[in-house]
Enzyme design. Structure first.
Site, PDB file in Angstrom:
ATOM      1  N   GLU A   1       0.843  -1.201   0.000  1.00 16.43           N
ATOM      2  CA  GLU A   1       0.000   0.000   0.000  1.00 16.43           C
ATOM      3  C   GLU A   1       0.873   1.245   0.000  1.00 16.43           C
ATOM      4  OE1 GLU A   1      -3.079   0.348   2.869  1.00 16.43           O
ATOM      5  OE2 GLU A   1      -3.977  -1.579   2.377  1.00 16.43           O
TER       6      GLU A   1
ATOM      7  N   HIS B   1      -5.278   0.091  -2.306  1.00 13.74           N
ATOM      8  CA  HIS B   1      -5.655  -1.282  -1.970  1.00 13.74           C
ATOM      9  C   HIS B   1      -5.161  -2.210  -3.073  1.00 13.74           C
ATOM     10  CE1 HIS B   1      -9.230  -0.427   0.974  1.00 13.74           C
ATOM     11  NE2 HIS B   1      -8.066  -0.118   1.467  1.00 13.74           N
TER      12      HIS B   1
ATOM     13  N   ASP C   1      -9.737   0.659   8.137  1.00 12.96           N
ATOM     14  CA  ASP C   1      -9.630   2.031   7.629  1.00 12.96           C
ATOM     15  C   ASP C   1     -10.482   2.983   8.471  1.00 12.96           C
ATOM     16  OD1 ASP C   1      -7.903   1.373   5.580  1.00 12.96           O
ATOM     17  OD2 ASP C   1      -9.512   1.057   4.127  1.00 12.96           O
TER      18      ASP C   1
HETATM   19 ZN    ZN Z   1      -7.537   0.627   3.281  1.00  9.91          ZN
END
Ligand code: ZN
Length: 145
Positions: free
Chosen positions: A23, A86, A97
Protein backbone atom coordinates in the site's frame (compact mmCIF):
# COMPACT_ATOMS: atom_id res chain seq x y z
CA UNK A 1 -17.18 16.58 -2.55
CA UNK A 2 -13.46 16.49 -3.20
CA UNK A 3 -12.02 18.72 -5.91
CA UNK A 4 -8.59 17.75 -7.19
CA UNK A 5 -6.43 18.69 -10.16
CA UNK A 6 -5.74 16.09 -12.84
CA UNK A 7 -2.06 16.31 -11.88
CA UNK A 8 -2.57 15.50 -8.19
CA UNK A 9 -5.13 12.83 -9.04
CA UNK A 10 -2.67 11.08 -11.34
CA UNK A 11 0.10 11.49 -8.77
CA UNK A 12 -1.77 9.61 -6.06
CA UNK A 13 -2.83 6.89 -8.51
CA UNK A 14 0.72 6.45 -9.81
CA UNK A 15 2.01 6.26 -6.23
CA UNK A 16 -0.16 3.17 -5.70
CA UNK A 17 1.30 1.57 -8.82
CA UNK A 18 4.86 2.29 -7.67
CA UNK A 19 4.46 0.71 -4.25
CA UNK A 20 2.48 -2.30 -5.52
CA UNK A 21 2.09 -4.98 -4.13
CA UNK A 22 2.28 -2.82 -1.01
CA UNK A 23 0.00 0.00 0.00
CA UNK A 24 1.01 3.58 -0.59
CA UNK A 25 -0.19 6.46 1.54
CA UNK A 26 -0.11 10.20 1.53
CA UNK A 27 -1.70 13.45 2.61
CA UNK A 28 -3.89 15.87 0.63
CA UNK A 29 -3.47 19.56 1.37
CA UNK A 30 -5.71 22.42 0.36
CA UNK A 31 -8.74 24.34 1.51
CA UNK A 32 -12.13 23.65 3.05
CA UNK A 33 -14.84 25.46 1.09
CA UNK A 34 -17.90 27.02 2.71
CA UNK A 35 -20.19 24.50 1.01
CA UNK A 36 -18.43 21.70 2.89
CA UNK A 37 -16.35 20.49 -0.05
CA UNK A 38 -12.60 20.17 -0.01
CA UNK A 39 -10.24 21.48 -2.67
CA UNK A 40 -6.82 19.85 -3.00
CA UNK A 41 -3.92 22.12 -3.96
CA UNK A 42 -1.08 19.69 -3.32
CA UNK A 43 -0.44 16.07 -2.40
CA UNK A 44 2.36 14.85 -0.14
CA UNK A 45 3.64 11.31 -0.44
CA UNK A 46 4.40 9.46 2.77
CA UNK A 47 6.38 6.36 3.53
CA UNK A 48 4.28 3.44 4.74
CA UNK A 49 5.60 2.63 8.21
CA UNK A 50 3.60 -0.60 8.40
CA UNK A 51 6.37 -3.06 7.65
CA UNK A 52 4.54 -5.99 9.29
CA UNK A 53 1.60 -6.03 6.89
CA UNK A 54 2.21 -3.37 4.26
CA UNK A 55 0.11 -5.14 1.61
CA UNK A 56 -3.12 -4.43 3.46
CA UNK A 57 -2.32 -1.81 6.10
CA UNK A 58 -0.89 1.64 6.06
CA UNK A 59 0.38 4.06 8.62
CA UNK A 60 1.77 7.55 8.37
CA UNK A 61 4.58 8.39 10.77
CA UNK A 62 3.15 11.01 13.20
CA UNK A 63 6.34 13.08 12.93
CA UNK A 64 6.05 13.08 9.15
CA UNK A 65 2.43 14.17 9.46
CA UNK A 66 3.35 17.05 11.77
CA UNK A 67 6.03 18.18 9.32
CA UNK A 68 3.62 18.02 6.36
CA UNK A 69 1.02 19.97 8.34
CA UNK A 70 3.55 22.65 9.30
CA UNK A 71 4.92 23.02 5.77
CA UNK A 72 1.37 23.19 4.43
CA UNK A 73 0.43 25.97 6.84
CA UNK A 74 3.43 27.97 5.69
CA UNK A 75 1.89 27.85 2.21
CA UNK A 76 -1.61 28.57 3.52
CA UNK A 77 -2.78 24.98 3.11
CA UNK A 78 -4.64 22.76 5.54
CA UNK A 79 -4.78 18.96 5.65
CA UNK A 80 -8.03 18.16 3.82
CA UNK A 81 -7.60 14.43 3.31
CA UNK A 82 -5.55 11.30 3.10
CA UNK A 83 -5.03 8.71 0.41
CA UNK A 84 -3.91 5.12 0.24
CA UNK A 85 -4.11 2.17 -2.12
CA UNK A 86 -5.66 -1.28 -1.97
CA UNK A 87 -3.45 -3.71 -3.91
CA UNK A 88 -5.74 -6.28 -5.57
CA UNK A 89 -8.69 -5.23 -3.41
CA UNK A 90 -11.69 -3.02 -4.18
CA UNK A 91 -11.57 0.74 -3.61
CA UNK A 92 -13.81 0.45 -0.55
CA UNK A 93 -12.91 1.25 3.02
CA UNK A 94 -12.30 -1.56 5.48
CA UNK A 95 -13.21 -1.76 9.17
CA UNK A 96 -9.54 -1.03 9.87
CA UNK A 97 -9.63 2.03 7.63
CA UNK A 98 -12.58 3.40 9.62
CA UNK A 99 -11.01 2.54 12.98
CA UNK A 100 -7.78 4.33 12.00
CA UNK A 101 -9.48 7.39 10.48
CA UNK A 102 -9.53 10.24 12.97
CA UNK A 103 -9.78 13.46 10.97
CA UNK A 104 -13.49 14.25 10.93
CA UNK A 105 -14.44 16.43 7.98
CA UNK A 106 -11.53 15.17 5.88
CA UNK A 107 -11.57 13.01 2.74
CA UNK A 108 -10.20 9.47 2.64
CA UNK A 109 -9.27 8.52 -0.91
CA UNK A 110 -8.74 4.87 -1.82
CA UNK A 111 -7.39 3.58 -5.13
CA UNK A 112 -7.62 -0.07 -6.07
CA UNK A 113 -4.47 -1.27 -7.82
CA UNK A 114 -5.08 -4.41 -9.82
CA UNK A 115 -2.00 -6.34 -10.86
CA UNK A 116 0.08 -3.20 -10.69
CA UNK A 117 -2.32 -0.87 -12.53
CA UNK A 118 -4.40 1.80 -10.79
CA UNK A 119 -8.07 0.96 -11.34
CA UNK A 120 -10.89 2.64 -9.41
CA UNK A 121 -10.36 5.67 -7.18
CA UNK A 122 -13.08 6.44 -4.63
CA UNK A 123 -13.33 9.07 -1.93
CA UNK A 124 -15.11 8.97 1.41
CA UNK A 125 -15.75 11.78 3.84
CA UNK A 126 -15.27 11.05 7.52
CA UNK A 127 -18.43 12.42 9.14
CA UNK A 128 -19.79 12.44 12.67
CA UNK A 129 -19.09 14.34 15.84
CA UNK A 130 -16.52 12.11 17.52
CA UNK A 131 -14.84 8.70 17.57
CA UNK A 132 -18.06 6.98 18.68
CA UNK A 133 -20.33 7.95 15.81
CA UNK A 134 -17.83 8.58 13.01
CA UNK A 135 -18.66 7.15 9.59
CA UNK A 136 -17.06 7.07 6.15
CA UNK A 137 -19.57 8.32 3.59
CA UNK A 138 -19.27 8.09 -0.21
CA UNK A 139 -18.44 11.43 -1.80
CA UNK A 140 -17.98 12.65 -5.35
CA UNK A 141 -14.52 13.36 -6.74
CA UNK A 142 -14.29 16.20 -9.22
CA UNK A 143 -11.09 15.98 -11.24
CA UNK A 144 -10.29 19.35 -12.77
CA UNK A 145 -8.11 20.16 -15.73
ZN1 ZN B 1 -7.54 0.63 3.28
Amino acid sequence: MLRISREDYELLRRHGEETYPYECCGVLLGQFAEDGSRAVSSAARCGNTRTDSAHNRYNIDPRELVRIQREGRERGEEIVGFYHSHPDHPAQWSATDLAEAHWIGCSYVITSVEQGKAAVTNSFELTGSDENDKRLVDEAVEVEG
